[in-house]
Design a protein around this motif. Structure first.
Motif, PDB file in Angstrom:
ATOM      1  N   GLY A   1       0.685  -1.211  -0.043  1.00 37.94           N
ATOM      2  CA  GLY A   1      -0.017  -0.114  -0.178  1.00 37.94           C
ATOM      3  C   GLY A   1       0.760   1.119   0.149  1.00 37.94           C
ATOM      4  N   THR A   2       0.138   2.306  -0.306  1.00 39.39           N
ATOM      5  CA  THR A   2       0.660   3.723  -0.504  1.00 39.39           C
ATOM      6  C   THR A   2       1.143   4.277   0.951  1.00 39.39           C
ATOM      7  OG1 THR A   2      -1.329   4.717  -0.611  1.00 39.39           O
ATOM      8  CG2 THR A   2      -0.035   4.118  -2.685  1.00 39.39           C
ATOM      9  N   ALA A   3       0.184   3.870   2.093  1.00 40.32           N
ATOM     10  CA  ALA A   3       0.479   4.375   3.344  1.00 40.32           C
ATOM     11  C   ALA A   3       1.732   3.725   4.080  1.00 40.32           C
ATOM     12  CB  ALA A   3      -0.792   4.067   4.095  1.00 40.32           C
ATOM     13  N   THR A   4       2.100   2.401   3.879  1.00 38.15           N
ATOM     14  CA  THR A   4       3.061   1.976   4.444  1.00 38.15           C
ATOM     15  C   THR A   4       3.719   1.023   3.381  1.00 38.15           C
ATOM     16  OG1 THR A   4       1.715   0.335   5.271  1.00 38.15           O
ATOM     17  CG2 THR A   4       2.149   1.946   6.854  1.00 38.15           C
ATOM     18  N   PRO A   5       4.381   1.658   2.399  1.00 36.41           N
ATOM     19  CA  PRO A   5       5.163   0.927   1.420  1.00 36.41           C
ATOM     20  C   PRO A   5       6.293   0.032   1.765  1.00 36.41           C
ATOM     21  CG  PRO A   5       5.588   3.199   1.055  1.00 36.41           C
ATOM     22  CD  PRO A   5       4.406   3.006   2.275  1.00 36.41           C
TER      23      PRO A   5
END
Length: 427
Positions: free
Chosen positions: A85-89
């Motif tokens: 995901g973009t929140a926690t790559p």
């Protein structure tokens, strides 16, 4: 109780033998399970002096699950595409090419699969109307898996559960089945049901394709991370060069993880195989391709909210865990071992077999106590039980179904006591 079981019980209950066996137990980073010897599941009767039906003074049968006793350990391989995901790559050591919404994680594994020595007993499932009561029986287990890809063990899986044998029923009209019930700390419980077969010789282990797919007919979408020689993809480990050089991770393994299992038994003499094949409902093509007789799975809210249903899986609510199928091969392996000179009064011998070059773990060993002196080395034939499994779990995220494949080859961590009949023809 079998001849082998009697011999093993007499030897293993000897404190001197227990001390002898202690250093031979392999892979101490796993898990074990124990059922109290006095525990026996049974029906509670309204009239203590009477049974509701024919006397059940013995446990209900467990069929092929009888081989699931004690602790097994070994090596395996795990392949999983996981969301990125973009929140926690996920941060990688080198720039990566290709779609960034997923990471392909590859794990070389070591694991323990521990079963109770005894079964649960007689588990009554009450029928209604014309369906008589059924008595199930089963074997509790616990599984622990470590990633050892970089040398330092990291726990990646823990699973307590129960294997059951279910008798034939008239409602529904289903023959004898086996069931695997498991709880997984990601927030999922699964119930897989199926059947078993018994054949002479080694197993037939088919290939498994881990390529994600879009539609009911299995149209695949291959990612750059599935190319072993490309060091710049969204993958862990990103550079497989050292693993390719050592033969631990090859293109053939990424294309077909079941090749790990076939390689592990390539030079073994397997004389008998029990195959257990179980799956959850519903049947999902193309990889969960056996008819489902029951079962399913349940997930925590996080796993339903962060998923969607690909076009070929209708229904609500959405499920990140779409279904699972696992095949267990219980193999009887024949070994030739050499017994050294043995004098009367000596303690029993622990004799290992040749180590498996694929697995890199301690070889299966045997606890040998000749009933007479052996003046010069002799070769005898013995047998051990080996467990192999291949499991496919379908994960849903984005527009695809993502096969998550796990395989392993396991053998007993305790030296095996052969039956006394092996000495019958020894002179």
């Amino acid at each position: 109780m079998s001849d082998t079981s009697n011999d093993q019980e007499k030897l293993l209950n000897n404190p001197r033998i227990q001390e002898l066996l202690r250093p031979t137990v392999a892979l101490q980073r796993g898990a074990q399970i124990e059922l109290a010897p006095g525990f026996h599941w049974d029906e509670v009767r309204a009239i203590p002096e009477e049974r509701l039906r024919a006397a059940l003074s013995f446990p209900a049968p467990v069929g092929p699950l009888d081989a699931f006793r004690g602790t097994f350990a070994g090596r395996g391989f795990n392949l999983i595409f996981r969301p990125n995901g973009t929140a926690t790559p996920t941060h990688l050591p080198a720039p990566a090419n290709g779609p960034s919404d997923n990471i392909l994680e590859l794990n070389l594994t070591e694991e323990t699969l521990s079963f109770t020595q005894g079964t649960l007993g007689n588990i009554p499932n009450r029928g209604f109307g014309n369906q008589a009561d059924l008595f199930l029986n089963g074997v509790p287990y616990v599984q622990a898996v470590n990633d050892v890809t970089q040398g330092t063990p990291v726990g990646i899986h823990f699973e307590p559960g129960v294997w059951l044998q279910v008798p034939a029923s008239t409602i529904p009209p289903v023959g004898v089945t086996v069931v695997r019930m498991a709880s997984i700390p990601h927030g999922t419980t699964v119930n897989l049901q199926g059947s078993s077969t018994s054949t002479a010789g080694p197993p037939n282990i088919p290939p498994v394709d881990p390529t994600p797919f879009f539609t009911a007919n299995g149209a695949p979408f291959r990612f750059p991370s599935q190319t072993a020689g490309d060091p710049h993809t969204f993958r862990i480990p990103q550079d497989l060069g050292p693993f390719i050089a050592s033969g631990q991770m090859t293109q053939a393994l990424l294309d077909d993880p079941n090749s790990f299992l076939r390689n592990a038994i390539a030079h073994q003499n397997i004389v008998h195989t029990i195959t257990i094949e179980v799956a959850s409902a519903p049947e999902v093509p193309p990889v969960l391709s056996i008819p489902s007789q029951g079962g399913g799975n349940a997930n925590i809210a996080f796993l339903t909210a962060n998923a969607n249903i690909p076009a070929h899986q209708a229904g609500a609510p959405p499920k990140m865990f779409a279904g699972a199928k696992s095949t267990f091969w219980i193999e009887t392996v024949e070994h030739k071992i050499t017994i050294p000179v043995f004098r009367e009064g000596q303690p029993p011998l622990v004799v290992p077999t040749a180590p498996n070059p694929q697995l890199g773990i301690p070889a299966q060993s045997f606890l040998i106590h000749p009933p007479f002196p052996i003046p010069k080395p002799i070769t005898i034939t013995v047998h051990s039980t080996q467990i192999q499994y291949s499991q496919v779990v379908l994960l849903n995220f984005g527009p695809l179904s993502w096969p998550h494949v796990s395989v392993a080859t396991l053998h007993s961590t305790t030296p095996i006591v052969p039956p006394s009949s092996i000495w019958k023809d020894v002179h």
